[in-house]
Design a protein around this motif. Sequence first.
Motif, mmCIF file in Angstrom:
data_model
loop_
_atom_site.group_PDB
_atom_site.id
_atom_site.type_symbol
_atom_site.label_atom_id
_atom_site.label_comp_id
_atom_site.label_asym_id
_atom_site.label_seq_id
_atom_site.Cartn_x
_atom_site.Cartn_y
_atom_site.Cartn_z
ATOM 1 N N LYS A 193 0.804 -1.133 -0.013
ATOM 2 C CA LYS A 193 0.344 -0.434 0.324
ATOM 3 C C LYS A 193 0.632 1.331 0.304
ATOM 4 O O LYS A 193 1.972 1.092 0.436
ATOM 5 C CB LYS A 193 -0.977 -0.249 1.561
ATOM 6 C CG LYS A 193 -1.758 1.519 1.178
ATOM 7 C CD LYS A 193 -3.006 1.391 2.390
ATOM 8 C CE LYS A 193 -3.960 0.647 2.189
ATOM 9 N NZ LYS A 193 -4.959 0.784 3.387
ATOM 10 N N LEU A 194 0.613 1.892 -1.056
ATOM 11 C CA LEU A 194 1.551 3.267 -1.782
ATOM 12 C C LEU A 194 0.394 4.609 -0.490
ATOM 13 O O LEU A 194 -0.709 4.599 -1.452
ATOM 14 C CB LEU A 194 1.543 3.613 -2.502
ATOM 15 C CG LEU A 194 2.280 4.368 -3.071
ATOM 16 C CD1 LEU A 194 3.924 5.215 -2.311
ATOM 17 C CD2 LEU A 194 3.062 5.017 -4.828
ATOM 18 N N ALA A 195 0.623 5.324 0.232
ATOM 19 C CA ALA A 195 0.245 6.776 0.305
ATOM 20 C C ALA A 195 1.215 7.993 0.334
ATOM 21 O O ALA A 195 2.007 7.607 0.161
ATOM 22 C CB ALA A 195 -0.560 6.287 2.159
ATOM 23 N N TYR A 226 0.580 11.802 2.222
ATOM 24 C CA TYR A 226 -0.306 12.729 3.007
ATOM 25 C C TYR A 226 0.218 13.934 3.557
ATOM 26 O O TYR A 226 1.143 13.342 3.977
ATOM 27 C CB TYR A 226 -0.298 11.623 4.698
ATOM 28 C CG TYR A 226 -1.503 12.763 5.306
ATOM 29 C CD1 TYR A 226 -2.400 13.408 5.419
ATOM 30 C CD2 TYR A 226 -0.589 12.368 7.083
ATOM 31 C CE1 TYR A 226 -3.344 13.487 6.313
ATOM 32 C CE2 TYR A 226 -1.976 12.465 7.524
ATOM 33 C CZ TYR A 226 -3.314 14.009 8.040
ATOM 34 O OH TYR A 226 -3.777 14.291 8.169
ATOM 35 N N LEU A 232 -4.531 4.742 8.392
ATOM 36 C CA LEU A 232 -4.090 4.297 6.123
ATOM 37 C C LEU A 232 -3.613 2.789 6.283
ATOM 38 O O LEU A 232 -3.664 2.334 5.248
ATOM 39 C CB LEU A 232 -2.884 5.414 6.246
ATOM 40 C CG LEU A 232 -3.502 6.848 5.429
ATOM 41 C CD1 LEU A 232 -2.342 7.407 5.451
ATOM 42 C CD2 LEU A 232 -3.848 6.043 4.797
ATOM 43 N N ALA A 289 -0.038 2.200 5.349
ATOM 44 C CA ALA A 289 0.440 2.242 4.267
ATOM 45 C C ALA A 289 1.452 1.624 4.310
ATOM 46 O O ALA A 289 2.589 1.617 5.204
ATOM 47 C CB ALA A 289 0.477 3.969 4.197
ATOM 48 N N LEU A 301 5.143 5.715 2.976
ATOM 49 C CA LEU A 301 4.105 6.944 2.876
ATOM 50 C C LEU A 301 4.910 8.140 2.608
ATOM 51 O O LEU A 301 6.002 8.203 3.161
ATOM 52 C CB LEU A 301 3.769 6.956 4.422
ATOM 53 C CG LEU A 301 3.081 7.927 4.690
ATOM 54 C CD1 LEU A 301 1.576 8.577 4.497
ATOM 55 C CD2 LEU A 301 2.125 7.925 6.433
ATOM 56 N N GLY A 334 -7.870 1.834 -4.054
ATOM 57 C CA GLY A 334 -7.823 2.529 -3.973
ATOM 58 C C GLY A 334 -8.477 4.366 -3.414
ATOM 59 O O GLY A 334 -9.792 3.792 -3.994
ATOM 60 N N ALA A 372 -5.358 11.961 2.500
ATOM 61 C CA ALA A 372 -4.449 11.385 2.341
ATOM 62 C C ALA A 372 -5.405 10.579 1.195
ATOM 63 O O ALA A 372 -6.661 9.948 1.003
ATOM 64 C CB ALA A 372 -4.369 10.392 3.107
ATOM 65 N N TRP A 416 -3.966 7.029 -1.084
ATOM 66 C CA TRP A 416 -3.675 5.494 -1.330
ATOM 67 C C TRP A 416 -3.985 4.956 -1.942
ATOM 68 O O TRP A 416 -5.263 4.621 -2.890
ATOM 69 C CB TRP A 416 -4.391 5.009 0.440
ATOM 70 C CG TRP A 416 -6.110 4.276 0.953
ATOM 71 C CD1 TRP A 416 -6.970 5.447 1.017
ATOM 72 C CD2 TRP A 416 -6.558 3.173 -0.071
ATOM 73 N NE1 TRP A 416 -7.523 4.658 0.370
ATOM 74 C CE2 TRP A 416 -7.506 3.620 -0.187
ATOM 75 C CE3 TRP A 416 -6.029 2.437 -0.753
ATOM 76 C CZ2 TRP A 416 -8.856 2.693 -0.137
ATOM 77 C CZ3 TRP A 416 -7.052 1.165 -1.174
ATOM 78 C CH2 TRP A 416 -8.049 1.043 -0.450
ATOM 79 N N GLU A 459 -3.627 0.376 -3.209
ATOM 80 C CA GLU A 459 -3.292 -0.995 -3.177
ATOM 81 C C GLU A 459 -2.616 -1.709 -4.235
ATOM 82 O O GLU A 459 -3.184 -1.481 -5.151
ATOM 83 C CB GLU A 459 -4.130 -1.989 -2.525
ATOM 84 C CG GLU A 459 -4.485 -1.309 -1.716
ATOM 85 C CD GLU A 459 -3.479 -2.208 0.069
ATOM 86 O OE1 GLU A 459 -2.686 -3.358 -0.836
ATOM 87 O OE2 GLU A 459 -4.359 -2.867 1.288
#
Length: 370
Positions: A2-4, A6, A125, A127, A130, A329, A363, A365, A367
């Motif tokens: 998972k990329l996020a 914020y 989140l 993540a 992050l 996402g 934020a 995010w 997947e």
Amino acid sequence: MKLAVYNVENLFDRAKAMNLDTWEEGRPILEKFAALNGLLGQLHYNPADKTRMAELMRDLGLEKSDTGPFVILRRNRGGLLRRPKTGGILIEADGRADWVGSLELRDEPVNEHAMRNTARVMIDLGADVLGVVEAESRPVLAAFNSEILPALGGSPFRHVMLIDGNDERGIDVGLMSREGFPIGAMRSRVDDRLPNGQPVFSRDCPAFEVATPSGARLSVLVNHLKSKGYGGTAEANAKRKAQAERITAIYREMTDNGERHVAIIGDFNDTPASAPLAPLLDGTDLRDIFTHPAFDDGGYPGTYGLCNAANKIDYMLLSPALFDRVRAGGVFRTGMWPGSRPKRWEAYPEVGRPADAGSDHAALWAEIDL
């Protein structure tokens, strides 16, 4: 994974001028601070410069003391100015070489509820990687990670990296990642220059290489582009366009060198149809996560404030190979003030007023099967 991303809007301390109730209150202070800093940095001060410096110092509350309500003038050596008993300010230095010191914005602690809600967002989140925007420094980000996240029941990130950028207000960009997602090679762009010799990036455009447990590699560029609200509109738009053009060139260099999994994330301070962002959004094959069929915008098109279309200023742009690997996402708004008539989304119970929000930004995010 998972990329996020914020925009945390600072974690422990923030310039007092940026902590006022509205941006309209803080903007004139920040503009006068920037103008005075620019004049003080000149090699030679002419009479008009000295007159303008004195005016700005008075406006910033420095007429009687080197400590004003929002700024501090640090004079370590040399004779910059004199304050006659009859009042006023006389600039005695003839240039920057005549004195040693600096002009700084005064900080004050961030609202404790806001700080804790920022942490809740980062925890919830979940993540693996992050990107953070508007963090004060690496030591501050590391302290927040090791002290505040565990205090609220979260697990700290294994890796925390932030390279000091060009902004004097302490609003830098960085990256945090979990065990199994080590940060490898890093490259800063703080020294990239415009034709006039000024830095391209207001903060930085760092590129972080992240390894994944599968052995794949991801390149993440974290950005915070020039704000619309600080300086003249035409100047700000031109700076933001130059930044978008430089990011475009960097991205092309990366893909020309064989990189396939590239994410460009952050607060771009402009909308998708804007001319300044066109080089990046229209002139490349990068794909906005908002356009993915598996992406859920939560019923609102924006990412800032009340999240109307005009407030879509936070981005996650993915190279085609990365975009094709997205499985889900969304936009995480639980730490934001939801408005009151009616509330637009469910927020943490601790967000009882706008000042308690973890950030004015949502934020983002995604997947990604990588």
